[in-house]
Scaffold this motif. Sequence first.
Motif, short mmCIF file in Angstrom:
data_model
loop_
_atom_site.label_atom_id
_atom_site.label_comp_id
_atom_site.label_asym_id
_atom_site.label_seq_id
_atom_site.Cartn_x
_atom_site.Cartn_y
_atom_site.Cartn_z
N PHE A 104 10.23 31.34 25.01
CA PHE A 104 10.90 31.39 23.70
C PHE A 104 12.14 30.50 23.67
CE2 PHE A 104 9.20 35.66 24.72
CZ PHE A 104 8.16 35.70 23.79
N ALA A 133 13.32 28.28 21.49
CA ALA A 133 14.04 28.26 20.22
C ALA A 133 14.78 29.58 19.99
CB ALA A 133 13.08 27.99 19.06
N GLY A 134 14.14 30.68 20.34
CA GLY A 134 14.78 31.98 20.19
C GLY A 134 15.99 32.12 21.10
N MET A 135 15.91 31.58 22.30
CA MET A 135 17.04 31.64 23.22
C MET A 135 18.20 30.78 22.70
SD MET A 135 16.16 33.84 25.41
CE MET A 135 17.33 33.71 26.73
N ARG A 188 18.83 30.20 19.52
CA ARG A 188 19.42 30.96 18.43
C ARG A 188 20.32 32.08 18.97
NH1 ARG A 188 14.32 30.44 16.33
NH2 ARG A 188 13.76 32.57 16.87
N MET A 189 19.84 32.74 20.01
CA MET A 189 20.62 33.82 20.59
C MET A 189 21.94 33.29 21.15
SD MET A 189 19.73 36.37 23.75
CE MET A 189 19.98 35.04 24.91
N GLN A 209 24.35 32.59 18.34
CA GLN A 209 24.91 33.84 17.83
C GLN A 209 25.97 34.39 18.79
OE1 GLN A 209 21.45 36.28 17.25
NE2 GLN A 209 21.06 35.47 15.19
#
Length: 65
Positions: free
Chosen positions: A26, A28-30, A32-33, A36
């Motif tokens: 993941f 892209a998810g990492m 984004r995280m 944040q």
Amino acid sequence: MLGPIEHFLTAIGLVLVIEGALYALFPAGMQRMMAQALALPQNMLRLGGLTFAVIGFWMVYFVQN
């Protein structure tokens, strides 16, 4: 029977496997995280880290005893 050093190295290895898998599966998810996390105040990050450290310690303690 494993000693404390072997248990510690096993735990570190498992952390690296899990974290590496998250980044590999993941990316892209990492990203984004991480973005944040950069937006959070340091005291919230510190509290979250301390909370997870205590939960992790508690889990290990009860599994081992």
